[in-house]
Write a protein that holds these residues in place. Structure first.
Motif, PDB file in Angstrom:
ATOM      1  N   GLN A  89      -3.938 -10.598  -3.654  1.00 30.53           N
ATOM      2  CA  GLN A  89      -3.550  -9.954  -4.900  1.00 30.53           C
ATOM      3  C   GLN A  89      -3.881  -8.470  -4.820  1.00 30.53           C
ATOM      4  O   GLN A  89      -4.891  -8.075  -4.231  1.00 30.53           O
ATOM      5  CB  GLN A  89      -4.280 -10.572  -6.089  1.00 30.53           C
ATOM      6  CG  GLN A  89      -3.788 -11.963  -6.463  1.00 30.53           C
ATOM      7  CD  GLN A  89      -4.389 -12.448  -7.766  1.00 30.53           C
ATOM      8  OE1 GLN A  89      -5.539 -12.159  -8.072  1.00 30.53           O
ATOM      9  NE2 GLN A  89      -3.605 -13.178  -8.542  1.00 30.53           N
ATOM     10  N   PHE A  90      -3.011  -7.651  -5.403  1.00 35.78           N
ATOM     11  CA  PHE A  90      -3.264  -6.218  -5.436  1.00 35.78           C
ATOM     12  C   PHE A  90      -2.465  -5.582  -6.563  1.00 35.78           C
ATOM     13  O   PHE A  90      -1.448  -6.123  -7.014  1.00 35.78           O
ATOM     14  CB  PHE A  90      -2.896  -5.557  -4.100  1.00 35.78           C
ATOM     15  CG  PHE A  90      -1.480  -5.817  -3.633  1.00 35.78           C
ATOM     16  CD1 PHE A  90      -0.437  -4.984  -4.006  1.00 35.78           C
ATOM     17  CD2 PHE A  90      -1.192  -6.904  -2.820  1.00 35.78           C
ATOM     18  CE1 PHE A  90       0.861  -5.211  -3.575  1.00 35.78           C
ATOM     19  CE2 PHE A  90       0.101  -7.148  -2.375  1.00 35.78           C
ATOM     20  CZ  PHE A  90       1.136  -6.303  -2.755  1.00 35.78           C
ATOM     21  N   SER A  91      -2.931  -4.431  -7.010  1.00 36.82           N
ATOM     22  CA  SER A  91      -2.208  -3.674  -8.028  1.00 36.82           C
ATOM     23  C   SER A  91      -0.998  -3.011  -7.395  1.00 36.82           C
ATOM     24  O   SER A  91      -1.083  -2.484  -6.283  1.00 36.82           O
ATOM     25  CB  SER A  91      -3.125  -2.620  -8.650  1.00 36.82           C
ATOM     26  OG  SER A  91      -2.370  -1.700  -9.423  1.00 36.82           O
ATOM     27  N   VAL A  92       0.123  -3.026  -8.096  1.00 34.80           N
ATOM     28  CA  VAL A  92       1.321  -2.374  -7.569  1.00 34.80           C
ATOM     29  C   VAL A  92       1.386  -0.904  -7.957  1.00 34.80           C
ATOM     30  O   VAL A  92       2.345  -0.213  -7.597  1.00 34.80           O
ATOM     31  CB  VAL A  92       2.606  -3.090  -8.051  1.00 34.80           C
ATOM     32  CG1 VAL A  92       2.665  -4.508  -7.525  1.00 34.80           C
ATOM     33  CG2 VAL A  92       2.715  -3.070  -9.580  1.00 34.80           C
ATOM     34  N   THR A  93       0.383  -0.417  -8.677  1.00 34.96           N
ATOM     35  CA  THR A  93       0.348   1.001  -9.016  1.00 34.96           C
ATOM     36  C   THR A  93       0.272   1.802  -7.723  1.00 34.96           C
ATOM     37  O   THR A  93      -0.692   1.706  -6.971  1.00 34.96           O
ATOM     38  CB  THR A  93      -0.859   1.327  -9.910  1.00 34.96           C
ATOM     39  OG1 THR A  93      -0.832   0.467 -11.065  1.00 34.96           O
ATOM     40  CG2 THR A  93      -0.825   2.777 -10.352  1.00 34.96           C
ATOM     41  N   ASN A  96      -2.702   3.775  -6.261  1.00 38.12           N
ATOM     42  CA  ASN A  96      -3.950   3.038  -6.033  1.00 38.12           C
ATOM     43  C   ASN A  96      -3.924   2.197  -4.758  1.00 38.12           C
ATOM     44  O   ASN A  96      -4.956   1.651  -4.356  1.00 38.12           O
ATOM     45  CB  ASN A  96      -4.240   2.102  -7.215  1.00 38.12           C
ATOM     46  CG  ASN A  96      -4.546   2.864  -8.495  1.00 38.12           C
ATOM     47  OD1 ASN A  96      -4.923   4.040  -8.439  1.00 38.12           O
ATOM     48  ND2 ASN A  96      -4.376   2.226  -9.637  1.00 38.12           N
ATOM     49  N   LEU A  97      -2.773   2.076  -4.139  1.00 35.35           N
ATOM     50  CA  LEU A  97      -2.656   1.167  -2.999  1.00 35.35           C
ATOM     51  C   LEU A  97      -3.230   1.783  -1.730  1.00 35.35           C
ATOM     52  O   LEU A  97      -2.993   2.950  -1.430  1.00 35.35           O
ATOM     53  CB  LEU A  97      -1.184   0.803  -2.780  1.00 35.35           C
ATOM     54  CG  LEU A  97      -0.640  -0.246  -3.748  1.00 35.35           C
ATOM     55  CD1 LEU A  97       0.884  -0.267  -3.725  1.00 35.35           C
ATOM     56  CD2 LEU A  97      -1.187  -1.618  -3.420  1.00 35.35           C
ATOM     57  N   LYS A  98      -3.987   0.965  -0.996  1.00 39.16           N
ATOM     58  CA  LYS A  98      -4.552   1.399   0.286  1.00 39.16           C
ATOM     59  C   LYS A  98      -4.732   0.170   1.171  1.00 39.16           C
ATOM     60  O   LYS A  98      -4.828  -0.965   0.674  1.00 39.16           O
ATOM     61  CB  LYS A  98      -5.882   2.113   0.093  1.00 39.16           C
ATOM     62  CG  LYS A  98      -6.966   1.271  -0.560  1.00 39.16           C
ATOM     63  CD  LYS A  98      -8.221   2.103  -0.768  1.00 39.16           C
ATOM     64  CE  LYS A  98      -9.379   1.253  -1.312  1.00 39.16           C
ATOM     65  NZ  LYS A  98      -9.086   0.681  -2.627  1.00 39.16           N
ATOM     66  N   GLY A 110       2.208  -1.568   1.947  1.00 40.35           N
ATOM     67  CA  GLY A 110       2.755  -0.299   2.383  1.00 40.35           C
ATOM     68  C   GLY A 110       4.152  -0.058   1.841  1.00 40.35           C
ATOM     69  O   GLY A 110       4.482   1.056   1.410  1.00 40.35           O
ATOM     70  N   VAL A 111       4.968  -1.104   1.851  1.00 43.98           N
ATOM     71  CA  VAL A 111       6.336  -0.962   1.335  1.00 43.98           C
ATOM     72  C   VAL A 111       6.317  -0.747  -0.176  1.00 43.98           C
ATOM     73  O   VAL A 111       7.051   0.099  -0.707  1.00 43.98           O
ATOM     74  CB  VAL A 111       7.177  -2.202   1.707  1.00 43.98           C
ATOM     75  CG1 VAL A 111       8.561  -2.126   1.062  1.00 43.98           C
ATOM     76  CG2 VAL A 111       7.305  -2.318   3.223  1.00 43.98           C
ATOM     77  N   VAL A 112       5.458  -1.487  -0.892  1.00 42.78           N
ATOM     78  CA  VAL A 112       5.349  -1.302  -2.345  1.00 42.78           C
ATOM     79  C   VAL A 112       4.893   0.121  -2.663  1.00 42.78           C
ATOM     80  O   VAL A 112       5.428   0.782  -3.570  1.00 42.78           O
ATOM     81  CB  VAL A 112       4.375  -2.335  -2.945  1.00 42.78           C
ATOM     82  CG1 VAL A 112       4.128  -2.039  -4.424  1.00 42.78           C
ATOM     83  CG2 VAL A 112       4.911  -3.755  -2.777  1.00 42.78           C
ATOM     84  N   ALA A 113       3.904   0.612  -1.890  1.00 37.77           N
ATOM     85  CA  ALA A 113       3.357   1.946  -2.150  1.00 37.77           C
ATOM     86  C   ALA A 113       4.389   3.050  -1.938  1.00 37.77           C
ATOM     87  O   ALA A 113       4.356   4.087  -2.616  1.00 37.77           O
ATOM     88  CB  ALA A 113       2.150   2.187  -1.250  1.00 37.77           C
ATOM     89  N   LEU A 114       5.299   2.834  -0.980  1.00 37.78           N
ATOM     90  CA  LEU A 114       6.259   3.877  -0.616  1.00 37.78           C
ATOM     91  C   LEU A 114       7.654   3.638  -1.182  1.00 37.78           C
ATOM     92  O   LEU A 114       8.567   4.434  -0.936  1.00 37.78           O
ATOM     93  CB  LEU A 114       6.335   3.977   0.914  1.00 37.78           C
ATOM     94  CG  LEU A 114       5.023   4.393   1.594  1.00 37.78           C
ATOM     95  CD1 LEU A 114       5.107   4.184   3.102  1.00 37.78           C
ATOM     96  CD2 LEU A 114       4.678   5.832   1.275  1.00 37.78           C
ATOM     97  N   ALA A 171       5.555   2.799   6.218  1.00 37.26           N
ATOM     98  CA  ALA A 171       4.601   1.795   5.740  1.00 37.26           C
ATOM     99  C   ALA A 171       3.773   1.246   6.898  1.00 37.26           C
ATOM    100  O   ALA A 171       2.554   1.038   6.769  1.00 37.26           O
ATOM    101  CB  ALA A 171       5.347   0.668   5.026  1.00 37.26           C
ATOM    102  N   GLU A 172       4.422   1.015   8.041  1.00 42.49           N
ATOM    103  CA  GLU A 172       3.687   0.504   9.196  1.00 42.49           C
ATOM    104  C   GLU A 172       2.729   1.554   9.752  1.00 42.49           C
ATOM    105  O   GLU A 172       1.617   1.237  10.171  1.00 42.49           O
ATOM    106  CB  GLU A 172       4.649   0.027  10.284  1.00 42.49           C
ATOM    107  CG  GLU A 172       3.940  -0.612  11.449  1.00 42.49           C
ATOM    108  CD  GLU A 172       4.703  -1.757  12.086  1.00 42.49           C
ATOM    109  OE1 GLU A 172       4.333  -2.148  13.197  1.00 42.49           O
ATOM    110  OE2 GLU A 172       5.656  -2.266  11.472  1.00 42.49           O
ATOM    111  N   HIS A 173       3.147   2.804   9.740  1.00 38.97           N
ATOM    112  CA  HIS A 173       2.266   3.884  10.196  1.00 38.97           C
ATOM    113  C   HIS A 173       1.014   3.968   9.320  1.00 38.97           C
ATOM    114  O   HIS A 173      -0.113   4.009   9.829  1.00 38.97           O
ATOM    115  CB  HIS A 173       2.988   5.231  10.125  1.00 38.97           C
ATOM    116  CG  HIS A 173       4.047   5.413  11.159  1.00 38.97           C
ATOM    117  ND1 HIS A 173       4.765   6.584  11.296  1.00 38.97           N
ATOM    118  CD2 HIS A 173       4.533   4.584  12.114  1.00 38.97           C
ATOM    119  CE1 HIS A 173       5.632   6.458  12.288  1.00 38.97           C
ATOM    120  NE2 HIS A 173       5.514   5.250  12.789  1.00 38.97           N
ATOM    121  N   GLU A 174       1.235   3.995   8.016  1.00 40.34           N
ATOM    122  CA  GLU A 174       0.144   4.328   7.102  1.00 40.34           C
ATOM    123  C   GLU A 174      -0.700   3.129   6.689  1.00 40.34           C
ATOM    124  O   GLU A 174      -1.886   3.294   6.388  1.00 40.34           O
ATOM    125  CB  GLU A 174       0.714   5.012   5.855  1.00 40.34           C
ATOM    126  CG  GLU A 174       1.379   6.353   6.163  1.00 40.34           C
ATOM    127  CD  GLU A 174       1.854   7.095   4.931  1.00 40.34           C
ATOM    128  OE1 GLU A 174       1.661   6.565   3.803  1.00 40.34           O
ATOM    129  OE2 GLU A 174       2.408   8.206   5.091  1.00 40.34           O
TER     130      GLU A 174
END
Length: 392
Positions: A89-93, A96-98, A110-114, A171-174
Motif C-alpha cells: 500500500q502507498f499514497s498516490v500523492t 510523496n512517492l519514493k 515509479g509510474v504513478v509518481a511520473l 520510472a525504472e531509473h528513479e
C-alpha cells in the motif's frame, strides 16, 4: 483495445481477477496488459545511442483493478518469485512517492509518481507469464502495464507512445535504480504483430520490420540461471562505454567506427574499455545490417549476424555465461537453426534462436539431452504491444 483471443492472456486475466476478488473482496472494473520482449540483435547498444531490434512477446503482464475513494493504492501480485510481502500500500500523492520495500512495488510507484496527471486511489492485482530474471524485460512489462492500466482507469489514453515509453523508462531509473536504455519500454508500448521493431535510440524513432514468415519461429530458451542487473556490472559497462567515447572525443559510441579502436589502443586505454567499445561499435553496425537482411528475408545472413553478436557479447562485452554459451552451441547443431545468441543484459537469462517451424522440436530435444540444467522454452512470434483489455 483487444479482445481476449489469446488463451494464455485469458487465463492470466482470470487469475488476476480471482486474486483481486480474494484480496479486496470486490470485482475489478478495468484491465490492461503489456508484453515482455526479446531482443533479436543489438545488445547494450541502446544506452550508447545505437540501434536495437526487439520484438514484443505473447508473454505478458496483466493488471486488473478499480478506482477507490481517497489517495491510497493497494496492489498485489501472483508472482511466485516474490519473497517479500505480495501486497503493498502507498499514497498516490505524486510528491510523496519514493522507492521503499517491497521492491517489486517500486516499478508501480515509479509510474504513478511520473504519470502526467494525478491519479486517485486504486486497488490492483498483477499476474504475468513473463519470467522474472530471464532477460525478457518483466520490469518494463510491469511498468507499461501499469501506465496502460492508469490510462484505462482515467479513460485518458496518452496520444504519444514515445512519451509513454519515456515515462516508464524514467520510472525504472528513479524507482528501481536501473539505468536502462529505452528499448524495453519502447517495444512493450509499440510492438506490432508480425513485426520486429528497429529502434534508433539516439532520436527515439522506430521502423517496423516484417517478421511474419509462417515457416519461422523464435525459440526462447531460458537457462534458468537468474540474472540480476541492478548490481555493479551494468553501471560499470555503461561507464566504460562513456569513458571510451570521452577518450575518442565523441558524443557517444554511436559516432565511432572500428577504426577508432586503433585510436584507443594508441591512447593506451584500459583493455576492458577497448573491448567494450569494440562490441558496441560492431553491434550497432550488425543491427543495421540485420534489419536490412530481415527485410529481404535472408534468414541465413540474419542468423550469421546473431552468432557474431553472441561471440562479441561473450568475448568483448563479457556478459555471457557458460550456460548461455552452451545453449547457443547446442541449438546451432540443428540444421534448421539459422542463428542463436544470448539476449538481454546477460549474466544469465535466455537465448534467442531463429529456427524453422519444422525443426524447433529438434532443438528442444537436443537441449534437453545435452544441457546439464533444466531449461524452459517459449515458442514465439512477434506480438502486439500494450493494450486495454476493456471493462468487466
Amino acid at each position: 483495445m483487444t479482445s481476449l483471443e489469446n488463451p494464455s492472456l485469458q487465463q492470466l486475466v482470470k487469475d488476476a481477477r480471482e486474486l483481486f476478488v480474494k484480496e479486496f473482496n470486490a470485482q475489478p472494473t478495468v484491465a490492461a496488459f503489456a508484453p515482455g520482449r526479446v531482443n533479436l540483435i543489438g545488445e547494450h547498444t541502446d544506452y550508447n545511442d545505437g540501434f536495437v531490434l526487439p520484438m514484443a512477446l505473447p508473454l505478458v503482464t496483466v493488471v486488473v483493478g478499480r478506482p477507490v475513494d481517497g489517495n491510497i493504492a493497494s496492489v498485489t501480485t501472483t508472482d511466485p518469485t516474490v519473497d517479500e510481502p505480495r501486497i503493498a500500500q502507498f499514497s498516490v500523492t505524486q510528491e510523496n512517492l519514493k522507492p521503499e520495500l517491497p521492491k517489486w512495488a517500486n516499478y508501480i510507484k515509479g509510474v504513478v509518481a511520473l504519470y502526467p496527471t494525478q491519479v486517485q486511489g486504486f486497488e490492483a492485482a498483477y499476474t504475468s507469464s513473463v519470467p522474472v530474471g530471464g532477460g525478457l524485460s518483466s520490469s518494463a512489462a510491469m511498468e507499461v502495464a501499469t501506465y496502460t492500466f492508469l490510462e484505462a482507469l482515467t479513460n485518458k489514453p496518452n496520444s504519444s507512445s514515445t512519451e509513454k515509453a519515456l515515462i516508464c523508462q524514467k520510472a525504472e531509473h528513479e524507482f528501481a535504480g536501473m539505468p536502462c536504455g529505452i528499448m524495453d519500454q519502447f517495444i512493450s508500448v509499440m510492438g506490432k504483430e508480425g513485426h520486429a521493431l528497429l529502434i534508433d535510440c539516439m532520436d527515439n524513432t522506430s521502423k517496423d520490420i516484417p517478421l511474419n514468415d509462417p515457416n519461422l519461429v523464435i525459440l526462447i530458451t531460458n537457462s534458468n540461471v537468474k540474472h540480476e542487473l541492478s548490481g555493479s556490472e551494468y553501471p560499470t559497462r555503461k561507464k566504460q562505454c562513456a569513458d571510451a567515447a570521452k577518450l575518442l572525443k565523441k558524443k557517444s559510441l554511436r559516432f565511432a567506427t572500428l577504426d577508432d579502436i586503433q585510436t584507443l589502443e594508441n591512447l593506451k586505454a584500459d583493455p576492458d574499455i577497448i573491448k567494450r567499445a569494440r562490441h558496441v561499435i560492431s553491434e550497432i553496425k550488425r543491427t543495421q545490417d540485420a534489419a536490412q537482411v530481415l527485410r529481404c528475408k535472408d534468414y541465413r545472413k540474419f542468423g550469421k549476424l546473431m552468432i557474431e553478436s553472441h561471440n562479441s557479447l561473450r568475448d568483448d562485452y563479457e556478459v555471457s555465461t557458460p550456460a548461455l554459451d552452451k545453449l547457443v552451441e547446442i541449438a546451432c547443431e540443428i540444421p534448421g537453426v539459422y542463428g542463436s545468441r544470448m539476449t538481454g543484459g546477460g549474466f544469465g537469462g535466455c537465448t534467442v534462436t531463429l529456427v524453422t517451424k519444422d525443426d524447433v522440436c529438434k532443438v528442444i530435444e537436443n537441449v534437453n539431452s545435452k544441457y546439464d540444467k533444466k531449461a524452459s522454452f517459449y515458442i514465439c512470434v512477434p506480438s502486439n504491444g500494450a493494450r486495454w483489455i476493456g471493462c468487466f
